[in-house]
Scaffold this motif. Sequence first.
Motif, PDB file in Angstrom:
ATOM      1  N   GLY A  16       1.031  -9.705  -6.419  1.00  0.00           N
ATOM      2  CA  GLY A  16       1.782  -8.576  -6.967  1.00  0.00           C
ATOM      3  C   GLY A  16       1.536  -7.261  -6.256  1.00  0.00           C
ATOM      4  N   TYR A  17       0.821  -7.273  -5.148  1.00  0.00           N
ATOM      5  CA  TYR A  17       0.575  -6.070  -4.354  1.00  0.00           C
ATOM      6  C   TYR A  17       1.250  -6.222  -3.016  1.00  0.00           C
ATOM      7  N   VAL A  18       2.107  -5.257  -2.647  1.00  0.00           N
ATOM      8  CA  VAL A  18       2.907  -5.325  -1.426  1.00  0.00           C
ATOM      9  C   VAL A  18       2.439  -4.247  -0.468  1.00  0.00           C
ATOM     10  N   ASP A  63      -0.735  -9.822   7.632  1.00  0.00           N
ATOM     11  CA  ASP A  63      -1.456 -10.268   6.429  1.00  0.00           C
ATOM     12  C   ASP A  63      -2.946  -9.896   6.477  1.00  0.00           C
ATOM     13  N   GLU A  64      -3.261  -8.752   7.033  1.00  0.00           N
ATOM     14  CA  GLU A  64      -4.646  -8.281   7.163  1.00  0.00           C
ATOM     15  C   GLU A  64      -5.294  -8.184   5.784  1.00  0.00           C
ATOM     16  N   ALA A  65      -6.255  -9.061   5.508  1.00  0.00           N
ATOM     17  CA  ALA A  65      -6.886  -9.138   4.188  1.00  0.00           C
ATOM     18  C   ALA A  65      -7.574  -7.832   3.809  1.00  0.00           C
ATOM     19  N   ALA A  66      -8.248  -7.189   4.744  1.00  0.00           N
ATOM     20  CA  ALA A  66      -8.984  -5.963   4.428  1.00  0.00           C
ATOM     21  C   ALA A  66      -8.048  -4.867   3.918  1.00  0.00           C
ATOM     22  N   VAL A  67      -6.873  -4.767   4.494  1.00  0.00           N
ATOM     23  CA  VAL A  67      -5.905  -3.749   4.053  1.00  0.00           C
ATOM     24  C   VAL A  67      -5.389  -4.097   2.662  1.00  0.00           C
ATOM     25  N   GLN A  68      -5.022  -5.354   2.438  1.00  0.00           N
ATOM     26  CA  GLN A  68      -4.493  -5.770   1.140  1.00  0.00           C
ATOM     27  C   GLN A  68      -5.531  -5.562   0.043  1.00  0.00           C
ATOM     28  N   ILE A  69      -6.779  -5.913   0.291  1.00  0.00           N
ATOM     29  CA  ILE A  69      -7.824  -5.773  -0.723  1.00  0.00           C
ATOM     30  C   ILE A  69      -8.095  -4.303  -1.026  1.00  0.00           C
ATOM     31  N   GLN A  70      -8.159  -3.471   0.011  1.00  0.00           N
ATOM     32  CA  GLN A  70      -8.419  -2.043  -0.221  1.00  0.00           C
ATOM     33  C   GLN A  70      -7.295  -1.406  -1.032  1.00  0.00           C
ATOM     34  N   VAL A  71      -6.043  -1.721  -0.720  1.00  0.00           N
ATOM     35  CA  VAL A  71      -4.914  -1.158  -1.463  1.00  0.00           C
ATOM     36  C   VAL A  71      -4.923  -1.688  -2.903  1.00  0.00           C
ATOM     37  N   ALA A  72      -5.196  -2.984  -3.096  1.00  0.00           N
ATOM     38  CA  ALA A  72      -5.265  -3.564  -4.444  1.00  0.00           C
ATOM     39  C   ALA A  72      -6.439  -2.997  -5.235  1.00  0.00           C
ATOM     40  N   HIS A 131      -2.644   5.493   5.929  1.00  0.00           N
ATOM     41  CA  HIS A 131      -2.968   5.192   7.321  1.00  0.00           C
ATOM     42  C   HIS A 131      -4.137   4.214   7.353  1.00  0.00           C
ATOM     43  N   LEU A 132      -3.848   2.956   7.594  1.00  0.00           N
ATOM     44  CA  LEU A 132      -4.855   1.922   7.788  1.00  0.00           C
ATOM     45  C   LEU A 132      -4.370   1.034   8.931  1.00  0.00           C
ATOM     46  N   PRO A 133      -5.195   0.812   9.949  1.00  0.00           N
ATOM     47  CA  PRO A 133      -4.735  -0.058  11.041  1.00  0.00           C
ATOM     48  C   PRO A 133      -4.712  -1.519  10.614  1.00  0.00           C
ATOM     49  N   ARG A 134      -3.739  -2.261  11.120  1.00  0.00           N
ATOM     50  CA  ARG A 134      -3.651  -3.703  10.873  1.00  0.00           C
ATOM     51  C   ARG A 134      -3.482  -4.413  12.204  1.00  0.00           C
TER      52      ARG A 134
END
Length: 195
Positions: free
Chosen positions: A193-195, A149-158, A142-145
């Motif tokens: 490589g992170y989806v 292409d929300e960078a904060a979500v992609q970086i946190q998941v990566a 659960h992360l709001p977007r």
Amino acid sequence: RRSGTTAVQSPSGSVRLEVTDADSGRPVPARVGLYDATGRLPLPSNDALMVHRFADHVRRLWVSRRDTWPSENRQVFYVDGSYEGWVPAGTYEVVVTRGPEYQVHRGTVDVSAEGSARVAVALERYTDLPSQGWISGDTHIHLPRDRVDEAAVQIQVAAEDVHVGIILQMGNISGVHFSQPAFGELGRYEKDGYV
């Protein structure tokens, strides 16, 4: 509760952290803890990732008691490969992690008044499961977007080394929480490589 053990703020210096993958040498996102002699995490600079935490936008997060964390202090922040911030002069514990396939980095750094300290962390893998055809995933995040292409979500998941993260919206009688801008193909975003 205030402990009363934190010393009066001393002159400051800067600390610069560079996090790379030991095999490729490429900068990588990571979860970081930086703790002074009393165990306190100084306020992270604007280099730390801004994370949506429920209705708040924060740079510091608590690591859940259910999660393993190698320090007594459980406050952390996320970085996208590099970080620089001003902290009171002193010795700091540095903890850097990146998901379960990477070894934890734990060390110290001395920051002098008006000085600059550099910490280079090359995170090593225990194993490289993606090279063997296995990738990590989490089907319940659960992360709001605001954008796909929300960078904060992609970086946190990566930074958690989750290769496929399923970002969920939820709702109850009071409303919708963790809103998503799109679903299915339209809601998919991939980078490095992170989806």
